[in-house]
Write a protein that holds these residues in place. Sequence first.
Motif, PDB file in Angstrom:
ATOM      1  N   HIS A 177      30.321  29.014  45.037  1.00 44.05           N
ATOM      2  CA  HIS A 177      30.834  29.285  43.699  1.00 44.05           C
ATOM      3  C   HIS A 177      31.443  30.677  43.579  1.00 44.05           C
ATOM      4  CE1 HIS A 177      28.433  25.731  42.757  1.00 44.05           C
ATOM      5  NE2 HIS A 177      29.111  25.639  41.644  1.00 44.05           N
ATOM      6  N   ARG A 178      31.232  31.511  44.572  1.00 51.25           N
ATOM      7  CA  ARG A 178      31.881  32.821  44.605  1.00 51.25           C
ATOM      8  C   ARG A 178      32.444  33.038  46.008  1.00 51.25           C
ATOM      9  NH1 ARG A 178      28.454  37.991  43.102  1.00 51.25           N
ATOM     10  NH2 ARG A 178      28.917  37.349  40.944  1.00 51.25           N
ATOM     11  N   VAL A 179      33.716  33.385  46.047  1.00 50.20           N
ATOM     12  CA  VAL A 179      34.403  33.590  47.326  1.00 50.20           C
ATOM     13  C   VAL A 179      35.100  34.940  47.300  1.00 50.20           C
ATOM     14  CG1 VAL A 179      36.181  32.718  48.882  1.00 50.20           C
ATOM     15  CG2 VAL A 179      34.773  31.108  47.593  1.00 50.20           C
ATOM     16  N   ARG A 180      34.967  35.693  48.374  1.00 55.87           N
ATOM     17  CA  ARG A 180      35.656  36.979  48.513  1.00 55.87           C
ATOM     18  C   ARG A 180      36.700  36.891  49.623  1.00 55.87           C
ATOM     19  NH1 ARG A 180      33.043  41.456  46.129  1.00 55.87           N
ATOM     20  NH2 ARG A 180      31.017  40.897  45.209  1.00 55.87           N
ATOM     21  N   ILE A 181      37.886  37.396  49.332  1.00 55.19           N
ATOM     22  CA  ILE A 181      38.932  37.461  50.345  1.00 55.19           C
ATOM     23  C   ILE A 181      39.614  38.821  50.254  1.00 55.19           C
ATOM     24  CG2 ILE A 181      39.348  34.971  50.262  1.00 55.19           C
ATOM     25  CD1 ILE A 181      41.949  35.574  48.736  1.00 55.19           C
ATOM     26  N   GLN A 182      40.306  39.196  51.295  1.00 56.40           N
ATOM     27  CA  GLN A 182      41.123  40.402  51.276  1.00 56.40           C
ATOM     28  C   GLN A 182      42.498  40.061  50.704  1.00 56.40           C
ATOM     29  OE1 GLN A 182      39.993  43.553  52.121  1.00 56.40           O
ATOM     30  NE2 GLN A 182      38.008  42.476  52.236  1.00 56.40           N
ATOM     31  N   ALA A 183      43.071  41.004  49.992  1.00 58.41           N
ATOM     32  CA  ALA A 183      44.400  40.774  49.404  1.00 58.41           C
ATOM     33  C   ALA A 183      45.373  40.333  50.488  1.00 58.41           C
ATOM     34  CB  ALA A 183      44.899  42.042  48.721  1.00 58.41           C
ATOM     35  N   GLY A 184      46.082  39.256  50.204  1.00 59.47           N
ATOM     36  CA  GLY A 184      47.057  38.731  51.151  1.00 59.47           C
ATOM     37  C   GLY A 184      46.540  37.590  51.993  1.00 59.47           C
ATOM     38  N   GLU A 185      45.227  37.373  52.008  1.00 62.02           N
ATOM     39  CA  GLU A 185      44.666  36.260  52.786  1.00 62.02           C
ATOM     40  C   GLU A 185      44.982  34.930  52.105  1.00 62.02           C
ATOM     41  OE1 GLU A 185      40.563  36.439  53.727  1.00 62.02           O
ATOM     42  OE2 GLU A 185      40.666  38.424  54.646  1.00 62.02           O
ATOM     43  N   THR A 214      46.436  35.909  45.024  1.00 61.13           N
ATOM     44  CA  THR A 214      45.724  36.400  46.206  1.00 61.13           C
ATOM     45  C   THR A 214      46.297  37.721  46.730  1.00 61.13           C
ATOM     46  OG1 THR A 214      47.138  35.045  47.649  1.00 61.13           O
ATOM     47  CG2 THR A 214      45.047  34.079  46.908  1.00 61.13           C
ATOM     48  N   SER A 215      47.402  38.168  46.172  1.00 61.43           N
ATOM     49  CA  SER A 215      47.978  39.444  46.603  1.00 61.43           C
ATOM     50  C   SER A 215      47.565  40.599  45.708  1.00 61.43           C
ATOM     51  CB  SER A 215      49.512  39.340  46.636  1.00 61.43           C
ATOM     52  OG  SER A 215      50.031  39.141  45.333  1.00 61.43           O
ATOM     53  N   VAL A 216      46.899  40.295  44.594  1.00 59.94           N
ATOM     54  CA  VAL A 216      46.505  41.324  43.626  1.00 59.94           C
ATOM     55  C   VAL A 216      44.990  41.385  43.532  1.00 59.94           C
ATOM     56  CG1 VAL A 216      46.653  42.101  41.236  1.00 59.94           C
ATOM     57  CG2 VAL A 216      48.624  40.967  42.295  1.00 59.94           C
ATOM     58  N   PRO A 217      44.365  42.503  43.863  1.00 61.27           N
ATOM     59  CA  PRO A 217      42.909  42.616  43.755  1.00 61.27           C
ATOM     60  C   PRO A 217      42.429  42.343  42.333  1.00 61.27           C
ATOM     61  CG  PRO A 217      43.792  44.432  45.046  1.00 61.27           C
ATOM     62  CD  PRO A 217      44.973  43.712  44.459  1.00 61.27           C
ATOM     63  N   GLY A 218      41.308  41.665  42.230  1.00 60.54           N
ATOM     64  CA  GLY A 218      40.748  41.332  40.930  1.00 60.54           C
ATOM     65  C   GLY A 218      39.789  40.171  41.052  1.00 60.54           C
TER      66      GLY A 218
END
Length: 244
Positions: A177-185, A214-218
Amino acid sequence: MRRRKWIIAMAIVLLLLLAAGGIVWAFWQDKTGPEITFQNETITYREGDNLSILLEDCVAIDQRDGDVSDQVQIANIEIMENQTQMRVTYLVYDRKNNVTVVDRIVNYEGGIPNNPDKETDPAEPSSEEQSSESESEEGSSAVTESDEAYNDRKMVEQEQAIEALPEESPVLRLSQHRVRIQAGESFDPYDYVSEAKSGSNSRISLSEIGNYDTSVPGTYSIWIYVTDDDDQVSNQEILQLIVE
């Protein structure tokens, strides 16, 4: 000479008829979408509620088609920065494909609600007050729930929501239910759907609501749910995407 005048007169009459026809056609041409209004000034959506409550007081009237309230759709949901409100985007078409899009701000309550039956002694400090001292020692004024704890809690809530569904309803399960990715992934919310099935033999359709970049942190919230051929709706799960 008379023949020439007669031809000119007929041509003028024909032009006048064409012009009149064009005016009538333009008058009857439907270029206006339905009007969307809401019967309640404010409503509250609590995380885990059925999305249908956002449509209950929504009324859409079209000048030609009449009441088209049952055609209103939720196009997008965005939880606002204050985490106590969310912007809901509604849209509706008429038979001529004229579209109306309206935004609405509704109250939002996320997470596990407080137990209203539990009374607190005014002289007794709350759990938040009791922990504030230890938190300040750590240099933080609030405790952020870890990804693991968040996912564990959401898995429990997910099963509770499934158990509360009417018989034969579609069922949705997310693996996270929570996913973390790096911007651009790259990111696909459906990669985290572990189960989507119908309680009957109807075909199912997966849907998602919520904008993300996915390109903008938030932090982005994506609603995912299942519908079947009988228009039955599954439990709605929120996939929280954190772009770092």
